[in-house]
Design a protein around this motif. Structure first.
Motif, PDB file in Angstrom:
ATOM      1  N   ASP A  50       0.814  -1.218   0.000  1.00  0.00           N
ATOM      2  CA  ASP A  50       0.000   0.000   0.000  1.00  0.00           C
ATOM      3  C   ASP A  50       0.845   1.264   0.000  1.00  0.00           C
ATOM      4  O   ASP A  50       0.350   2.349  -0.299  1.00  0.00           O
ATOM      5  N   ARG A  51       2.135   1.137   0.326  1.00  0.00           N
ATOM      6  CA  ARG A  51       3.024   2.299   0.367  1.00  0.00           C
ATOM      7  C   ARG A  51       4.093   2.250  -0.736  1.00  0.00           C
ATOM      8  O   ARG A  51       5.014   3.054  -0.714  1.00  0.00           O
ATOM      9  N   ARG A  80      -0.475  12.144  -2.178  1.00  0.00           N
ATOM     10  CA  ARG A  80       0.245  10.983  -1.638  1.00  0.00           C
ATOM     11  C   ARG A  80       1.699  11.327  -1.323  1.00  0.00           C
ATOM     12  O   ARG A  80       2.272  10.790  -0.365  1.00  0.00           O
TER      13      ARG A  80
END
Length: 455
Positions: free
Chosen positions: A180-181, A197
């Motif tokens: 997710d990162r 982001r």
């Protein structure tokens, strides 16, 4: 009704990107019937994924001559030859119009899941070469179909299989759980969600090629507007004379300028270079990530990671074919020595066509980015020449197939991924080297060089 002979069957082309569509144009030019299968919903689906990235080469250098002949009757006019298109421009103003001209010769939403010889798995010898190919397709709605083909040209590229961050070629420990990162492409900071982001965040950028330069330049621009934005640039080697490419001496000026922008990002403090760092693990520390090297070094925590360590071919749907691939690069065995960074620190990529791209399984060819396997130096015009040669061979014109219409002088394999990265060696390297001023690519009477995917 009698079944068609193999010669009456279409040549199936996998992928409606620049090289796949050029293959279709070349086949038509030779009086052969192509059928292009594209997994995405439109032409150049992979190119559109990096639509925000600008190519290094102008419009005059990124279209295939046979494709232009097909487009001409529609009133298509190539955009200003001196302008540099983005991936989105390339797809919208060239690839999609070309696919539209091809009409029902292009099928969208068609994922190739397997290719084999009719009635023969890879073990069976008897009558193998006389059998057509069977191409297994799955459509977006789940339907399946089986097609027969006289030959298969795989121009599916490598975009769908980016290399992981692990220095041993495998995902680093924790890489999958931290998905997710982690991103594997240059961020489109024009998208508000993507901008949010990375704005005000510390981002690790892993990689040493043009894509990493692009990401660094984009993040540096963001840092000028959003306080707290910073890039940690992770390099497996040290900083040397060729780290930022050819700079002002680069014969592809846009590429040289990009390297200089990355250098400026470091010098201005918007990015910090961390050298000799070979990632082994990714650990969670609260809401942030910590990268751990093979030597035990731990980076300060980061919010996001952008992995730009290259791509590799997906060979899974070709498992029943007898391919001759180099064990290191996963490129055709005759081509691999010409592009192998284990051998060439600054290599010469010689002109090549059907002979270098043939396999023990007759009638199947990997072209474009996929033909280079894991080598990082593919040129778009190299792909155009590949499919010109293959189409000639399939039409029975062996003289034209073997005729060299492409001149490729020395090009930058410098510091390729096949070389074990020594930070100290990089620090002491002499200025420039053979890649400081890479020579141009010429086809026929001398069109300049171009690169694929903005690289």
């Amino acid at each position: 009704m009698n079944a068609p002979t193999t010669d009456q069957l279409p040549v199936v082309v996998v992928g409606a990107g620049p090289i796949g569509l050029a293959a279709a144009a070349r086949l038509i030019e030779r009086g052969l019937e192509p059928l292009v299968l594209e997994a995405g919903p439109s032409a150049g689906t992979a190119v559109r994924a990096w639509s925000h990235v600008r190519l290094f080469s102008p419009w005059a250098e990124v279209s295939d001559p046979a494709a232009e002949k097909l487009l001409a009757p529609t009133g298509w006019v190539r955009p200003d030859g001196t302008a540099y298109p983005t991936g989105g421009d390339w797809a919208e103003h060239y690839l999609q119009p070309l696919a539209d001209v091809l009409g029902d010769k292009v099928r969208y939403g068609a994922t190739v899941t397997g290719v084999a010889r009719a009635g023969r798995d890879r073990i069976v010898d008897s009558g193998r070469d006389e059998q057509p190919f069977t191409v297994h397709i799955q459509f977006a709605d789940g339907r399946e179909e089986l097609l027969a083909a006289r030959a298969v040209i795989d121009a599916s590229g490598t975009w769908s299989t980016p290399s992981p961050m692990g220095a041993d070629g495998l995902p680093a420990l924790g890489e999958k759980t931290a998905a997710d990162r982690i991103s594997y492409q240059v961020p489109d900071l024009g998208d508000p969600a993507v901008r949010a982001r990375y704005a005000g965040k510390r981002t690790a950028v892993i990689g040493s090629g043009a894509s990493a330069f692009t990401a660094l330049a984009y993040l540096a621009d963001l840092a000028k507007e959003e306080k707290g934005t910073h890039a940690a640039w992770i390099l497996r080697r040290g900083i040397g004379a060729s780290t930022y490419g050819g700079g002002e001496a680069d014969e592809l000026p846009a590429r040289g300028a990009l390297g200089l922008r990355a250098k400026a990002a470091v010098e201005a403090g918007h990015a910090s270079a961390i050298t000799g760092f070979r990632t082994q693990a990714v650990e969670r520390e609260g809401d942030r990530l910590v990268l751990v090297a093979e030597d035990g070094r731990r980076l300060d925590p980061v919010d996001e990671v952008i992995v730009l360590t290259g791509f590799r071919p997906d060979l899974s749907f070709l498992s029943e074919l007898r391919l001759g691939l180099d064990e290191r690069l996963q490129a055709p065995t005759a081509l691999a020595p010409l592009i192998d960074p284990n051998v060439h620190s600054c290599g010469t990529v010689y002109p090549h066509g059907v002979n270098e791209l043939s396999h023990p399984e007759k009638g199947v060819y990997l072209v474009g980015m996929k033909s280079y396997g894991r080598a990082p130096t593919f040129l778009a015009m190299t792909g155009y020449e590949q499919v010109r040669s293959i189409a000639a061979a399939l039409a029975g014109d062996q003289e034209a197939a073997e005729r060299v219409e492409l001149t490729l002088p020395e090009t930058g394999v410098c510091g390729g991924a096949g070389l074990f990265d020594d930070p100290d060696a990089a620090q002491s390297s002499e200025g420039g080297g053979c890649c400081a001023a890479p020579a141009t690519l010429q086809i026929g009477i001398g069109a300049p060089a171009t690169t694929s995917g903005g690289c």
